[in-house]
Design a protein around this motif. Structure first.
Motif, PDB file in Angstrom:
ATOM      1  N   UNK B  12      54.043 -24.309  57.002  1.00 22.16           N
ATOM      2  CA  UNK B  12      54.867 -24.945  58.034  1.00 22.16           C
ATOM      3  C   UNK B  12      56.012 -24.002  58.395  1.00 22.16           C
ATOM      4  N   UNK B  13      55.852 -23.320  59.526  1.00 21.74           N
ATOM      5  CA  UNK B  13      56.881 -22.366  59.939  1.00 21.74           C
ATOM      6  C   UNK B  13      57.434 -22.652  61.327  1.00 21.74           C
ATOM      7  N   UNK B  18      54.903 -29.694  62.253  1.00 21.23           N
ATOM      8  CA  UNK B  18      55.306 -30.908  61.538  1.00 21.23           C
ATOM      9  C   UNK B  18      54.336 -32.066  61.757  1.00 21.23           C
ATOM     10  N   UNK B  19      53.994 -32.341  63.035  1.00 20.78           N
ATOM     11  CA  UNK B  19      53.132 -33.495  63.310  1.00 20.78           C
ATOM     12  C   UNK B  19      51.734 -33.331  62.673  1.00 20.78           C
ATOM     13  N   UNK B  57      65.540 -23.014  55.791  1.00 27.67           N
ATOM     14  CA  UNK B  57      64.836 -21.892  55.153  1.00 27.67           C
ATOM     15  C   UNK B  57      63.802 -21.249  56.080  1.00 27.67           C
ATOM     16  N   UNK B  58      63.832 -21.612  57.378  1.00 28.46           N
ATOM     17  CA  UNK B  58      62.868 -21.083  58.347  1.00 28.46           C
ATOM     18  C   UNK B  58      61.413 -21.370  57.981  1.00 28.46           C
ATOM     19  N   UNK B  59      61.190 -22.440  57.245  1.00 23.86           N
ATOM     20  CA  UNK B  59      59.822 -22.842  56.935  1.00 23.86           C
ATOM     21  C   UNK B  59      59.391 -22.429  55.546  1.00 23.86           C
ATOM     22  N   UNK B  60      58.148 -22.804  55.226  1.00 26.63           N
ATOM     23  CA  UNK B  60      57.624 -22.498  53.902  1.00 26.63           C
ATOM     24  C   UNK B  60      56.221 -23.038  53.746  1.00 26.63           C
ATOM     25  N   UNK B  61      55.808 -23.139  52.488  1.00 20.52           N
ATOM     26  CA  UNK B  61      54.434 -23.550  52.211  1.00 20.52           C
ATOM     27  C   UNK B  61      54.414 -24.944  51.587  1.00 20.52           C
TER      28      UNK B  61
END
Ligand SMILES: Nc1ncnc2c1ncn2[C@@H]1O[C@H](COP(=O)(O)OP(=O)(O)OP(=O)(O)O)[C@@H](O)[C@H]1O
Ligand SMILES: [Mg+2]
Lengths: 134, 137
Positions: B12-13, B18-19, B57-61
């Motif tokens: 998710x970056x 998100x959806x 955090x600009x996204x992640x896993x």
């Protein structure tokens, strides 16, 4: 670009949210609604969320913002049809839906808006009386 | 003991991730026949944590697992980012604390919504949040 339609329903605006709102869509709706309230000078806005399965803090904030901005433009906002599971979740999350009223369905929402607007008219009429007396 | 039965990893970056991510969580919750209120709480919680991950955090896993413990099944979600981390976790967990000029109810609210909640963070190297929603609580 995708946008949520806003319908004019007599003296009110009606927005039916049918899909999961992602952020851009929610922010556009906020902007469109406020512009429309200003243009049409309606006194009430109904937001039907009966098809919405998830209201997180972001979406809650958007609903709250719509409520406060419409209030500044002299219109009341009613959120209608919140699913019970969503209501339970919002309470536990601790999200206050500030600045908006809630109602079970669109009919009840309209009733609520009419009563709010009548009360305001009466109060305003009273205010006018006061000024004429002075 | 908690046994993982299936495992799915989703990056998710971007806001648009998100959806679909929430949709995937729902699929798994439905698969194990979680009740509607449980599903709604879990997906809302997931949404809060994933938003934090994007915002701070600009996204992640993210990892979605079906887990079992004795007779109970549940969904475990892990959110792993390489962002700035959180210096004071007890403070971040307080209702109303926000460095993002927001309501500050994402973390404490999420903890209230799920069966189990864990957060680990190392300033400078990232944050990992793990939540579990058991079907039978
Ligand atoms: N993944 C993360 N990386 C770095 N800091 C984080 C992360 N998640 C949360 N934080 C920090 O913890 C604080 C509290 O988070 P929380 O989600 O409770 O509130 P918020 O995001 O500020 O507001 P809200 O969620 O109500 O919009 C944040 O303001 C931020 O400083
Ligand atoms: Mg947050």
């Amino acid at each position: 670009m995708e946008r949520i339609p806003i319908l004019k329903l007599g003296a009110f605006l009606l927005v039916t949210i049918q899909i999961d709102l992602y952020d851009r869509l929610a922010l556009d709706l906020e902007e469109d609604l406020v512009a429309m309230v200003e243009k049409t000078s309606v006194k009430g806005v109904l937001i039907d969320i009966s098809a919405v399965g998830i209201v997180d803090s972001f979406m809650g904030k958007i609903l709250g913002n719509i409520g406060s901005m419409c209030k500044l433009l002299d219109a009341e906002t009613v959120v209608v049809g919140m699913q019970p599971a969503v209501a339970i979740t919002l309470v536990e999350l601790g999200l206050p839906l500030k600045g908006v009223y809630t109602a079970l369905n669109v009919d009840k929402g309209m009733e609520l808006l009419r009563s709010k607007i009548e009360i305001e008219d009466i109060v305003e009429a009273d205010d006018d009386d006061d000024t004429s007396l002075n | 003991m908690i046994l993982p039965l299936t495992k799915d990893t989703i990056q998710v970056y971007r806001e648009q991730d998100v959806v679909p991510f929430r949709g995937r969580v729902k699929e798994y919750a439905v698969k194990i026949k979680m009740g509607l209120v449980g599903q709604t709480k879990l997906i809302t919680a997931a949404s809060e944590i994933v938003r934090n991950m994007l915002k701070y955090a600009n996204g992640g896993e993210t990892t979605i697992e079906i887990v079992s413990r004795g007779r109970d099944n549940g969904i475990r979600l892990t959110f792993d980012d390489k962002g700035p981390g959180i210096a004071d976790i007890p403070l971040a967990m307080k209702d109303g604390f926000s460095t993002g000029r927001s309501l500050g109810l994402g973390l404490p609210g999420t903890k209230r919504l799920v069966s189990e909640f864990d957060i680990k963070s190392e300033p400078g190297s990232g944050t990992t949040v793990t939540i579990i929603m058991w079907i039978n609580g």
